[in-house]
Write a protein that holds these residues in place. Structure first.
Motif, PDB file in Angstrom:
ATOM      1  N   PHE A  11       0.810  -1.105  -0.141  1.00 49.54           N
ATOM      2  CA  PHE A  11      -0.074   0.110   0.099  1.00 49.54           C
ATOM      3  C   PHE A  11       0.971   1.138   0.053  1.00 49.54           C
ATOM      4  CE2 PHE A  11      -2.798   3.261   1.560  1.00 49.54           C
ATOM      5  CZ  PHE A  11      -4.039   2.825   1.161  1.00 49.54           C
ATOM      6  N   GLN A  12       1.906   1.286   1.013  1.00 50.15           N
ATOM      7  CA  GLN A  12       2.561   2.421   1.002  1.00 50.15           C
ATOM      8  C   GLN A  12       3.643   2.575  -0.271  1.00 50.15           C
ATOM      9  OE1 GLN A  12       4.831   1.107   4.633  1.00 50.15           O
ATOM     10  NE2 GLN A  12       4.310   3.037   5.623  1.00 50.15           N
ATOM     11  N   LYS A  13       4.048   1.547  -0.735  1.00 46.03           N
ATOM     12  CA  LYS A  13       4.840   1.565  -2.201  1.00 46.03           C
ATOM     13  C   LYS A  13       3.909   1.866  -3.006  1.00 46.03           C
ATOM     14  CE  LYS A  13       8.125  -1.183  -4.771  1.00 46.03           C
ATOM     15  NZ  LYS A  13       8.856  -2.530  -5.058  1.00 46.03           N
ATOM     16  N   THR A  14       2.841   1.532  -3.301  1.00 44.15           N
ATOM     17  CA  THR A  14       1.982   1.896  -4.400  1.00 44.15           C
ATOM     18  C   THR A  14       1.680   3.396  -4.274  1.00 44.15           C
ATOM     19  OG1 THR A  14       1.112  -0.323  -4.387  1.00 44.15           O
ATOM     20  CG2 THR A  14       0.005   1.106  -5.509  1.00 44.15           C
ATOM     21  N   LEU A  15       1.329   4.136  -3.425  1.00 40.20           N
ATOM     22  CA  LEU A  15       0.677   5.337  -3.402  1.00 40.20           C
ATOM     23  C   LEU A  15       1.980   6.574  -3.006  1.00 40.20           C
ATOM     24  CD1 LEU A  15      -2.557   4.630  -1.488  1.00 40.20           C
ATOM     25  CD2 LEU A  15      -2.054   4.797  -4.068  1.00 40.20           C
ATOM     26  N   LYS A  23       2.241  10.193   6.541  1.00 36.56           N
ATOM     27  CA  LYS A  23       0.791   9.952   7.337  1.00 36.56           C
ATOM     28  C   LYS A  23      -0.157  10.085   6.693  1.00 36.56           C
ATOM     29  CE  LYS A  23      -0.550  10.251  11.485  1.00 36.56           C
ATOM     30  NZ  LYS A  23      -0.065   9.081  12.501  1.00 36.56           N
ATOM     31  N   GLU A  24      -0.288  10.686   5.341  1.00 38.64           N
ATOM     32  CA  GLU A  24      -1.612  10.669   4.660  1.00 38.64           C
ATOM     33  C   GLU A  24      -1.658   9.555   3.984  1.00 38.64           C
ATOM     34  OE1 GLU A  24      -3.635  13.582   1.006  1.00 38.64           O
ATOM     35  OE2 GLU A  24      -1.283  13.692   1.661  1.00 38.64           O
ATOM     36  N   VAL A  25      -0.738   8.584   3.686  1.00 38.21           N
ATOM     37  CA  VAL A  25      -0.833   7.157   3.034  1.00 38.21           C
ATOM     38  C   VAL A  25      -1.345   6.137   4.143  1.00 38.21           C
ATOM     39  CG1 VAL A  25       0.423   5.315   2.114  1.00 38.21           C
ATOM     40  CG2 VAL A  25       0.895   7.651   1.298  1.00 38.21           C
ATOM     41  N   GLU A  26      -0.749   6.554   5.419  1.00 34.60           N
ATOM     42  CA  GLU A  26      -1.386   5.768   6.514  1.00 34.60           C
ATOM     43  C   GLU A  26      -2.858   5.868   6.827  1.00 34.60           C
ATOM     44  OE1 GLU A  26       0.890   5.842  10.209  1.00 34.60           O
ATOM     45  OE2 GLU A  26       2.693   5.600   9.345  1.00 34.60           O
ATOM     46  N   ASN A  27      -3.189   7.133   6.598  1.00 33.10           N
ATOM     47  CA  ASN A  27      -4.753   7.497   6.990  1.00 33.10           C
ATOM     48  C   ASN A  27      -5.652   6.898   5.950  1.00 33.10           C
ATOM     49  OD1 ASN A  27      -4.166   9.142   9.232  1.00 33.10           O
ATOM     50  ND2 ASN A  27      -4.300  10.792   7.998  1.00 33.10           N
ATOM     51  N   LEU A  28      -5.071   6.857   4.616  1.00 35.90           N
ATOM     52  CA  LEU A  28      -5.813   6.374   3.651  1.00 35.90           C
ATOM     53  C   LEU A  28      -5.834   4.697   3.702  1.00 35.90           C
ATOM     54  CD1 LEU A  28      -4.369   7.805   0.492  1.00 35.90           C
ATOM     55  CD2 LEU A  28      -6.655   7.965   1.305  1.00 35.90           C
ATOM     56  N   PHE A  29      -4.918   4.078   4.344  1.00 33.69           N
ATOM     57  CA  PHE A  29      -4.805   2.563   4.726  1.00 33.69           C
ATOM     58  C   PHE A  29      -5.573   2.272   6.033  1.00 33.69           C
ATOM     59  CE2 PHE A  29      -2.999  -0.772   7.537  1.00 33.69           C
ATOM     60  CZ  PHE A  29      -2.942  -1.746   6.624  1.00 33.69           C
ATOM     61  N   PHE A  30      -5.890   3.012   6.845  1.00 38.17           N
ATOM     62  CA  PHE A  30      -6.747   2.623   7.923  1.00 38.17           C
ATOM     63  C   PHE A  30      -8.363   3.036   7.491  1.00 38.17           C
ATOM     64  CE2 PHE A  30      -2.833   3.412  10.569  1.00 38.17           C
ATOM     65  CZ  PHE A  30      -2.967   1.913  11.140  1.00 38.17           C
ATOM     66  N   TYR A  59      -8.137 -10.395   0.109  1.00 35.70           N
ATOM     67  CA  TYR A  59      -7.129  -9.508  -0.258  1.00 35.70           C
ATOM     68  C   TYR A  59      -7.267  -9.111  -1.637  1.00 35.70           C
ATOM     69  CZ  TYR A  59      -2.268  -8.916  -1.373  1.00 35.70           C
ATOM     70  OH  TYR A  59      -1.037  -8.496  -1.812  1.00 35.70           O
ATOM     71  N   ASP A  60      -7.979  -9.921  -2.596  1.00 37.67           N
ATOM     72  CA  ASP A  60      -8.397  -9.420  -3.981  1.00 37.67           C
ATOM     73  C   ASP A  60      -9.077  -8.092  -3.693  1.00 37.67           C
ATOM     74  OD1 ASP A  60      -8.549 -10.100  -6.752  1.00 37.67           O
ATOM     75  OD2 ASP A  60     -10.748 -10.099  -6.553  1.00 37.67           O
ATOM     76  N   LYS A  61      -9.916  -7.960  -2.857  1.00 38.34           N
ATOM     77  CA  LYS A  61     -11.054  -6.694  -2.836  1.00 38.34           C
ATOM     78  C   LYS A  61     -10.189  -5.614  -2.483  1.00 38.34           C
ATOM     79  CE  LYS A  61     -15.375  -5.465  -0.739  1.00 38.34           C
ATOM     80  NZ  LYS A  61     -16.364  -6.028  -0.008  1.00 38.34           N
ATOM     81  N   LEU A  62      -9.279  -5.826  -1.566  1.00 44.36           N
ATOM     82  CA  LEU A  62      -8.141  -4.636  -0.943  1.00 44.36           C
ATOM     83  C   LEU A  62      -7.381  -4.458  -2.347  1.00 44.36           C
ATOM     84  CD1 LEU A  62      -7.190  -6.015   2.324  1.00 44.36           C
ATOM     85  CD2 LEU A  62      -8.544  -4.203   1.830  1.00 44.36           C
ATOM     86  N   ILE A  63      -6.881  -5.188  -3.211  1.00 44.98           N
ATOM     87  CA  ILE A  63      -5.975  -4.929  -4.088  1.00 44.98           C
ATOM     88  C   ILE A  63      -6.706  -4.017  -5.014  1.00 44.98           C
ATOM     89  CG2 ILE A  63      -4.839  -5.881  -6.167  1.00 44.98           C
ATOM     90  CD1 ILE A  63      -3.040  -6.036  -3.644  1.00 44.98           C
ATOM     91  N   LYS A  64      -7.860  -4.372  -5.443  1.00 45.70           N
ATOM     92  CA  LYS A  64      -8.938  -3.748  -6.282  1.00 45.70           C
ATOM     93  C   LYS A  64      -9.168  -2.432  -5.862  1.00 45.70           C
ATOM     94  CE  LYS A  64     -11.161  -7.658  -8.361  1.00 45.70           C
ATOM     95  NZ  LYS A  64     -12.506  -8.266  -8.395  1.00 45.70           N
ATOM     96  N   LYS A  65      -9.385  -2.062  -4.484  1.00 48.49           N
ATOM     97  CA  LYS A  65      -9.457  -0.843  -4.153  1.00 48.49           C
ATOM     98  C   LYS A  65      -8.171  -0.063  -4.020  1.00 48.49           C
ATOM     99  CE  LYS A  65     -13.793  -1.296  -2.714  1.00 48.49           C
ATOM    100  NZ  LYS A  65     -14.732  -0.946  -3.364  1.00 48.49           N
ATOM    101  N   LEU A  66      -7.026  -0.784  -3.801  1.00 47.52           N
ATOM    102  CA  LEU A  66      -6.031   0.008  -3.919  1.00 47.52           C
ATOM    103  C   LEU A  66      -5.560   0.746  -5.261  1.00 47.52           C
ATOM    104  CD1 LEU A  66      -2.956   0.878  -2.873  1.00 47.52           C
ATOM    105  CD2 LEU A  66      -2.132  -1.562  -3.175  1.00 47.52           C
ATOM    106  N   TRP A  67      -5.721  -0.305  -6.448  1.00 52.13           N
ATOM    107  CA  TRP A  67      -5.607   0.256  -7.862  1.00 52.13           C
ATOM    108  C   TRP A  67      -6.671   1.538  -8.075  1.00 52.13           C
ATOM    109  CZ3 TRP A  67      -1.201  -0.823  -7.901  1.00 52.13           C
ATOM    110  CH2 TRP A  67      -0.665  -2.284  -7.833  1.00 52.13           C
ATOM    111  N   GLU A  68      -7.664   1.463  -7.328  1.00 50.09           N
ATOM    112  CA  GLU A  68      -8.511   2.429  -7.697  1.00 50.09           C
ATOM    113  C   GLU A  68      -8.013   3.953  -7.033  1.00 50.09           C
ATOM    114  OE1 GLU A  68     -12.836   2.297  -6.701  1.00 50.09           O
ATOM    115  OE2 GLU A  68     -12.648   0.199  -6.603  1.00 50.09           O
TER     116      GLU A  68
END
Length: 297
Positions: A11-15, A23-30, A59-68
């Motif tokens: 998540f961190q690496k992608t964004l 901190k912004e990436v962390e907030n998005l993650f949570f 996990y597949d659902k999370l990955i799809k959301k991450l690409w969004e």
């Protein structure tokens, strides 16, 4: 199966290029993980520390959301909800995402109502998700007797309707383009009724478009954001002239405004007869909201 920890690192690496502030990436993650797992932040932190596994389906659902998110889609649209005044609201690309600045505008209205006990009718012009109307009705049901929430987009009103049902509040929803039509006016319920007009209209000039974050420009509704450079006060003018023409008695007006042209807005309001004009800064220090009073016979 992958672990929470490995997903967090991915998540961190992608964004990281889109959001340089960790901190912004962390907030998005949570925000994403607490929504998907329907739990609080503490639970996610525990699962991270234990490096718990995530099943393949989730996990597949999370990955799809991450690409969004990677495509600049705002987190609120990715998860389909946001919070305003501590209340959950359904959102999608048909409505502008409620902002903390608008919470401050609503807070100002609520504070002012602490000093009144007359019945109040509210017009929320450009309601979008309905966050302003619903919050006012939830917080002051004993004073605010009727709310008319207006928007030019029926799909936005459909979202506002869902949010009203979610919070079990009754508001009147009207599909009206205020630039073209006369705004609906309910009859007065009481001779002492006070009107409140509140609006967070489009106010960003097209020339300011480049100042916005790409996820705002790409995904949030264009018609809720921009006004022509040659007439940036177009919505304030339409609303104000309607007040002068159609309403009688005491009318309190609350506008969210463009900080770059606040003097023009104040000058316009003075010229057409608004009194007791007051302007306030938002939490970032920008002049973001104005209140005026109009007395009509």
């Amino acid at each position: 199966m992958e672990s929470f920890y490995k997903f967090f690192r991915l998540f961190q690496k992608t964004l990281q290029d889109l959001y340089p502030e960790p901190k912004e990436v962390e907030n998005l993650f949570f925000l994403l993980t607490t929504h998907i797992f329907r739990c609080d932040k503490t639970t996610i932190l525990l699962r991270l520390s234990r490096k718990e596994k995530i099943n393949f389906f989730i996990y597949d659902k999370l990955i799809k959301k991450l690409w969004e998110l990677k495509k600049n889609r705002p987190i609120q649209y990715v998860i389909g909800q946001t919070y305003f005044f501590g209340l959950k609201f359904i959102v999608n690309e048909k409505v502008f995402i409620p902002r903390p600045e608008t919470e401050e505008l609503v807070s100002w209205i609520l504070q002012d109502q602490d000093h009144h006990d007359n019945p109040v009718q509210v017009f929320d012009i450009g309601t979008g998700s309905g966050c302003i109307s619903i919050t006012l009705k939830k917080k002051k049901p004993e004073i605010i007797q009727h709310i008319c929430a207006i928007d030019s987009d029926q799909e936005a009103l459909d979202i506002a309707c869902k949010n009203a049902k979610l919070h079990n509040v009754k508001i009147s929803l009207k599909n009206v383009d205020i630039l073209k039509n006369v705004i609906y006016k309910p009859q007065k319920m009481n001779k002492n009724t006070i009107y409140i007009i509140v609006s967070n209209p489009p106010y960003i000039r097209l020339s300011e478009k480049e100042l916005l974050h790409p996820n705002i420009v790409q995904y949030e509704p264009y018609q809720a954001l921009f006004v022509p450079d040659e007439d940036p006060l177009i919505f304030y003018k339409k609303i104000s002239f309607w007040i002068k023409k159609r309403l009688t008695g005491i009318v309190y007006v609350y506008f969210e405004i463009n900080q770059f042209i606040y003097l023009d807005i104040i000058d316009f309001m003075k010229k057409i007869g608004f009194l007791n004009i007051e302007i306030k800064r938002d939490f970032q220090g920008y002049f973001r909201m104005v209140r005026g009073v109009y007395y009509s016979n």
